[in-house]
Design a protein around this motif. Structure first.
Motif, PDB file in Angstrom:
ATOM      1  N   LYS A  48      84.888 -19.945   6.836  1.00 17.35           N
ATOM      2  CA  LYS A  48      84.079 -19.479   7.114  1.00 17.35           C
ATOM      3  C   LYS A  48      84.243 -20.715   8.871  1.00 17.35           C
ATOM      4  O   LYS A  48      84.408 -22.451   8.188  1.00 17.35           O
ATOM      5  CB  LYS A  48      82.310 -19.402   7.934  1.00 17.35           C
ATOM      6  N   GLN A  49      83.455 -20.167  10.358  1.00 14.41           N
ATOM      7  CA  GLN A  49      83.698 -21.584  10.972  1.00 14.41           C
ATOM      8  C   GLN A  49      82.036 -22.543  10.851  1.00 14.41           C
ATOM      9  O   GLN A  49      81.423 -21.740  10.218  1.00 14.41           O
ATOM     10  CB  GLN A  49      83.668 -20.916  12.128  1.00 14.41           C
ATOM     11  N   LEU A  50      82.501 -23.439  11.219  1.00 14.73           N
ATOM     12  CA  LEU A  50      80.278 -23.426  11.207  1.00 14.73           C
ATOM     13  C   LEU A  50      80.282 -23.317  12.215  1.00 14.73           C
ATOM     14  O   LEU A  50      80.373 -22.863  13.152  1.00 14.73           O
ATOM     15  CB  LEU A  50      80.728 -25.577  11.333  1.00 14.73           C
ATOM     16  N   PRO A  51      78.693 -22.963  11.413  1.00 12.47           N
ATOM     17  CA  PRO A  51      77.343 -22.087  12.654  1.00 12.47           C
ATOM     18  C   PRO A  51      77.281 -23.061  13.681  1.00 12.47           C
ATOM     19  O   PRO A  51      76.965 -24.480  14.078  1.00 12.47           O
ATOM     20  CB  PRO A  51      75.895 -22.038  11.989  1.00 12.47           C
ATOM     21  N   SER A  52      77.645 -22.095  15.034  1.00 13.70           N
ATOM     22  CA  SER A  52      77.554 -23.192  16.472  1.00 13.70           C
ATOM     23  C   SER A  52      76.333 -22.713  16.898  1.00 13.70           C
ATOM     24  O   SER A  52      76.077 -24.124  18.176  1.00 13.70           O
ATOM     25  CB  SER A  52      78.302 -21.988  17.397  1.00 13.70           C
ATOM     26  N   THR A  53      74.798 -23.201  16.243  1.00 10.93           N
ATOM     27  CA  THR A  53      73.683 -23.582  16.174  1.00 10.93           C
ATOM     28  C   THR A  53      72.903 -23.682  14.888  1.00 10.93           C
ATOM     29  O   THR A  53      72.956 -23.742  13.795  1.00 10.93           O
ATOM     30  CB  THR A  53      72.413 -22.120  17.091  1.00 10.93           C
ATOM     31  N   SER A  54      71.797 -24.579  15.483  1.00 10.03           N
ATOM     32  CA  SER A  54      71.214 -24.870  14.485  1.00 10.03           C
ATOM     33  C   SER A  54      70.088 -23.791  13.873  1.00 10.03           C
ATOM     34  O   SER A  54      70.223 -23.132  14.939  1.00 10.03           O
ATOM     35  CB  SER A  54      69.893 -26.275  14.416  1.00 10.03           C
ATOM     36  N   ILE A  55      69.258 -24.050  12.718  1.00 11.07           N
ATOM     37  CA  ILE A  55      69.027 -22.764  12.430  1.00 11.07           C
ATOM     38  C   ILE A  55      67.167 -22.898  13.966  1.00 11.07           C
ATOM     39  O   ILE A  55      66.520 -21.465  13.602  1.00 11.07           O
ATOM     40  CB  ILE A  55      67.808 -23.085  10.787  1.00 11.07           C
ATOM     41  N   ASP A  56      66.820 -22.980  14.651  1.00 11.34           N
ATOM     42  CA  ASP A  56      66.371 -22.986  15.630  1.00 11.34           C
ATOM     43  C   ASP A  56      66.721 -23.644  16.886  1.00 11.34           C
ATOM     44  O   ASP A  56      66.104 -23.129  18.041  1.00 11.34           O
ATOM     45  CB  ASP A  56      65.647 -24.653  15.682  1.00 11.34           C
ATOM     46  N   GLY A  57      68.008 -22.730  16.756  1.00 16.22           N
ATOM     47  CA  GLY A  57      68.504 -22.848  18.325  1.00 16.22           C
ATOM     48  C   GLY A  57      69.446 -23.477  18.826  1.00 16.22           C
ATOM     49  O   GLY A  57      69.375 -22.877  20.172  1.00 16.22           O
ATOM     50  N   GLN A  58      69.469 -24.731  18.454  1.00 16.35           N
ATOM     51  CA  GLN A  58      69.946 -25.773  19.719  1.00 16.35           C
ATOM     52  C   GLN A  58      71.434 -25.405  18.446  1.00 16.35           C
ATOM     53  O   GLN A  58      72.001 -25.048  17.955  1.00 16.35           O
ATOM     54  CB  GLN A  58      69.371 -26.773  18.713  1.00 16.35           C
ATOM     55  N   PRO A  59      71.983 -25.814  20.184  1.00 17.16           N
ATOM     56  CA  PRO A  59      73.865 -26.172  19.837  1.00 17.16           C
ATOM     57  C   PRO A  59      73.755 -26.947  19.238  1.00 17.16           C
ATOM     58  O   PRO A  59      73.490 -28.440  18.566  1.00 17.16           O
ATOM     59  CB  PRO A  59      74.210 -26.234  21.014  1.00 17.16           C
ATOM     60  N   MET A  60      75.129 -27.079  18.459  1.00 15.99           N
ATOM     61  CA  MET A  60      75.795 -28.035  16.945  1.00 15.99           C
ATOM     62  C   MET A  60      76.915 -28.051  17.707  1.00 15.99           C
ATOM     63  O   MET A  60      77.611 -28.391  18.610  1.00 15.99           O
ATOM     64  CB  MET A  60      75.804 -27.349  15.711  1.00 15.99           C
ATOM     65  N   THR A  61      76.879 -30.298  17.827  1.00 16.76           N
ATOM     66  CA  THR A  61      78.148 -30.396  18.067  1.00 16.76           C
ATOM     67  C   THR A  61      79.534 -30.335  16.790  1.00 16.76           C
ATOM     68  O   THR A  61      79.707 -30.255  16.120  1.00 16.76           O
ATOM     69  CB  THR A  61      78.675 -31.527  18.744  1.00 16.76           C
ATOM     70  N   ILE A  62      80.628 -28.890  17.591  1.00 11.36           N
ATOM     71  CA  ILE A  62      81.912 -28.608  16.380  1.00 11.36           C
ATOM     72  C   ILE A  62      83.277 -29.691  17.040  1.00 11.36           C
ATOM     73  O   ILE A  62      82.846 -29.418  18.316  1.00 11.36           O
ATOM     74  CB  ILE A  62      81.982 -27.488  16.390  1.00 11.36           C
ATOM     75  N   PRO A  63      84.035 -30.528  16.808  1.00 14.05           N
ATOM     76  CA  PRO A  63      83.784 -30.905  14.670  1.00 14.05           C
ATOM     77  C   PRO A  63      82.715 -31.252  14.251  1.00 14.05           C
ATOM     78  O   PRO A  63      82.015 -32.124  14.756  1.00 14.05           O
ATOM     79  CB  PRO A  63      85.474 -31.013  14.739  1.00 14.05           C
TER      80      PRO A  63
END
Lengths: 210, 257
Positions: A107-122
Motif C-alpha cells: 500500500k501507499q505510505l500514510p500521508s499523515t502522521s498519527i497526530d495528523g501532520q503531513p508526512m513527506t513521501i517518498p
C-alpha cells in the motif's frame, strides 16, 4: 566462496547490489532465465521501480512460477520492490497480483502522521529499525544493535497479514511500517543494504553465511 | 528516531581529482575521489555528492570512471552533478553507480527535461540544483532569483516559484546553493533556505557558506533543511563528519551516528 544469483528482470540497480555482494566476498551470477534461477545456491531479488511493470516483466521472462518454486527451498533475499513483490498484491497505480509468498498487501505510505501532520513521501533517507513482535535472534538481523540506521527510498510499503512475518519495523510519523520481513527461508528488506554503509554490509555478510 | 537529518560532504571534481572550491584564491588538490569518499563514508557521511566542475565532454569519461570506482568501494548513496544535459547522461551515471543525479542549467534551458527524467528514472533519483542570489534591497521584501554560470548570469526567474515548479515536474529533492554565501564561510543564507524549504514538500539540501559546525545545525533548525552540504570544512581536516553530527545532535537534531 559463497555464491549468489541476482535475478535480473530489467528493473533496478542490479550493479550496485552486485558490487556490495562482491565487496563481501561473494561470487555473483546474474539470472535472466528459469534454469539459472533453479540452479542457484542463494537468490537475491532486487528492484527499483513500479510494481505493475516489474510483475509484467517477470511474466514476460517466464519467471513467476520459477521464483515461487525456488523461494521455497533456497535462501532468498528480496530488496525494496523485490521485497514488496513477495506479497499477495499491490495497489501501486492499479491492483496487481504479486508472488504471494508472504501474506499481505502493498500500500501507499500514510500521508499523515498519527497526530495528523503531513508526512513527506517518498520516505527517503536513514531510519532506525527495531523488532516488533519477532525477536532478531538467529535471524539476518541478529548482529544489528539497537542504535542502527538503514537507507530507505520508497513510497509504498508491505502491510503484512501476519505480524509473525514482520521481522523489523521503522517509525513513520507514529506508524510502525515494515522494514524487514521473514518467512522461513524467505527474507525481505524495504531498506537498501547495499547503500546502508557498514551495517548494510553486515546484513549482506550474514545472508552469505546462511 | 524518525528520519535522520543528513550530512552530505560535497566533492568538487576537476579532471578526476577533488579540488577545493574554485572561488578560493588558493586552489588546492584535496585528493583522489575514491580515497576522499572512503574517508567520509568511514566518518559517517549519509551520502556523498560529486560535482564535476569542468563537465566538458572530454571530462565525461573520467567522471564515469570515477563514479564506477567509488561505487565499487563506498556503499552509501552517491549523487553526481555537473553537465547532466540529457536522459542518456543520466543513464550513463546511474549505470556507473550513481544513485541520483543533480540537474542544474539544463533544467533552466529546458524545464521539460526534469519531467522527462523523472518519468524515465523515478523522482527519487532526480535532484534539481538551484543557484540563487538575493536581488531585493534591504528595504524591500526578500526576493531571490536563479543565476547560472557560477552566479554570473541572471535568468530573472524567482527562486521560490522555480522550486515549486521543479517539484510539480517531479523533482525528488532540491539542492539549494546561495551564490551570495558560497565560499564565504559565514553560514547558509538561512532566510533563503527557509523560504524555499517552507514552500515545497520535497527535501531541501542547504548549501553554500558553511565555515563552522554551528552553521550546519542552523541550516536545519532555522533554515528548515532536511540535509546540509559542505565541502571545505571537511576536506582539509578542520572537522570530521562525525564531529559535525555530534554538534548537530547537541542542538537536538536527530542524526545517524
Amino acid at each position: 566462496m559463497s555464491k549468489i544469483t541476482l535475478i535480473d528482470y530489467g528493473a533496478g540497480n542490479l550493479l550496485n547490489v552486485q558490487r556490495a555482494f562482491e565487496h563481501c566476498g561473494a561470487e555473483v551470477n546474474i539470472a535472466t532465465t528459469p534454469e539459472q534461477i533453479l540452479t542457484a545456491d542463494r537468490l537475491v531479488f532486487p528492484g527499483v521501480g513500479a510494481f505493475p511493470q516489474a510483475m509484467a516483466q517477470l511474466q514476460k521472462q517466464n519467471l513467476v512460477d520459477t521464483i515461487k518454486e525456488a523461494a521455497n527451498n533456497k535462501p532468498f533475499l528480496g530488496i525494496c520492490l523485490g521485497m514488496q513483490m513477495l506479497l499477495d498484491q499491490s495497489d501501486e497505480f492499479e491492483l496487481t497480483q504479486g508472488l504471494g509468498l508472504i501474506a499481505g498487501q502493498v500500500k501507499q505510505l500514510p500521508s499523515t502522521s498519527i497526530d495528523g501532520q503531513p508526512m513527506t513521501i517518498p520516505h527517503m533517507g536513514w531510519s532506525q529499525i527495531h523488532p516488533n513482535q519477532v525477536q532478531w535472534q538467529g535471524s539476518l538481523l541478529a548482529d544489528i544493535d539497537a542504535n542502527n540506521a538503514f537507507y530507505f527510498v520508497h513510497s509504498f510499503y508491505a502491510d503484512v497479514a501476519d505480524a509473525k512475518d514482520q521481522l523489523a519495523v521503522f517509525d513513520f510519523g507514529g506508524h510502525a511500517i515494515s522494514a524487514a520481513l521473514q518467512k522461513d527461508n524467505i527474507i525481505g528488506c524495504q531498506f537498501h543494504p547495499e547503500k546502508s554503509g557498514e551495517m548494510g554490509l553486515k546484513i549482506i555478510e550474514s545472508f552469505l553465511q546462511i | 528516531m524518525s528520519l535522520a537529518k543528513r550530512i552530505i560532504p560535497c566533492l568538487d571534481v576537476d579532471n578526476g581529482r577533488v579540488v577545493k572550491g574554485v572561488q578560493f584564491v588558493d586552489i588546492r588538490d584535496a585528493g583522489d575521489p575514491v580515497e576522499v569518499a572512503k574517508r567520509y563514508d568511514k566518518q559517517g557521511a549519509d551520502e556523498i555528492t560529486f560535482l564535476d566542475i569542468t563537465a566538458t565532454s572530454d571530462n565525461r569519461g573520467t567522471t564515469v570512471h570515477m563514479v564506477e570506482q567509488v561505487a565499487s568501494q563506498v556503499f552509501i548513496p552517491l549523487t553526481v552533478g555537473g553537465g547532466i544535459r540529457c536522459v542518456d547522461d543520466i543513464r550513463t551515471m546511474l549505470n556507473a553507480g550513481a544513485d541520483k543525479v543533480a540537474i542544474n542549467s539544463a533544467a533552466i534551458f529546458n524545464p521539460g527535461f526534469v519531467k522527462e527524467a523523472c518519468e524515465a528514472f523515478g523522482s527519487q533519483c532526480i535532484v534539481v540544483a538551484i543557484d540563487a542570489k538575493k536581488v531585493s534591497t534591504d528595504n524591500d521584501a526578500d526576493k531571490w532569483e536563479i543565476f547560472t554560470h557560477g552566479g554570473r548570469k541572471e535568468t530573472g526567474i524567482d527562486a521560490i516559484e522555480w522550486a515549486q515548479k521543479m517539484e510539480s515536474y517531479g523533482a525528488g529533492e532540491i539542492l539549494l546553493t546561495s551564490m551570495d554565501r558560497d565560499g564565504t564561510k559565514i553560514g547558509f543564507d538561512l532566510a533563503l533556505t527557509r523560504a524555499i524549504a517552507d514552500s515545497v514538500n520535497i527535501p531541501v539540501i542547504a548549501s553554500g557558506g558553511v565555515g563552522e559546525l554551528k552553521h550546519l545545525a542552523d541550516g536545519v533548525t532555522e533554515g528548515h533543511a532536511e540535509a546540509v552540504l559542505a565541502a571545505s570544512i571537511f576536506h582539509f581536516g578542520q572537522h570530521t563528519v562525525e564531529e559535525a553530527k555530534l554538534a548537530m545532535q547537541q542542538q537536538g537534531i536527530e542524526v545517524r551516528l
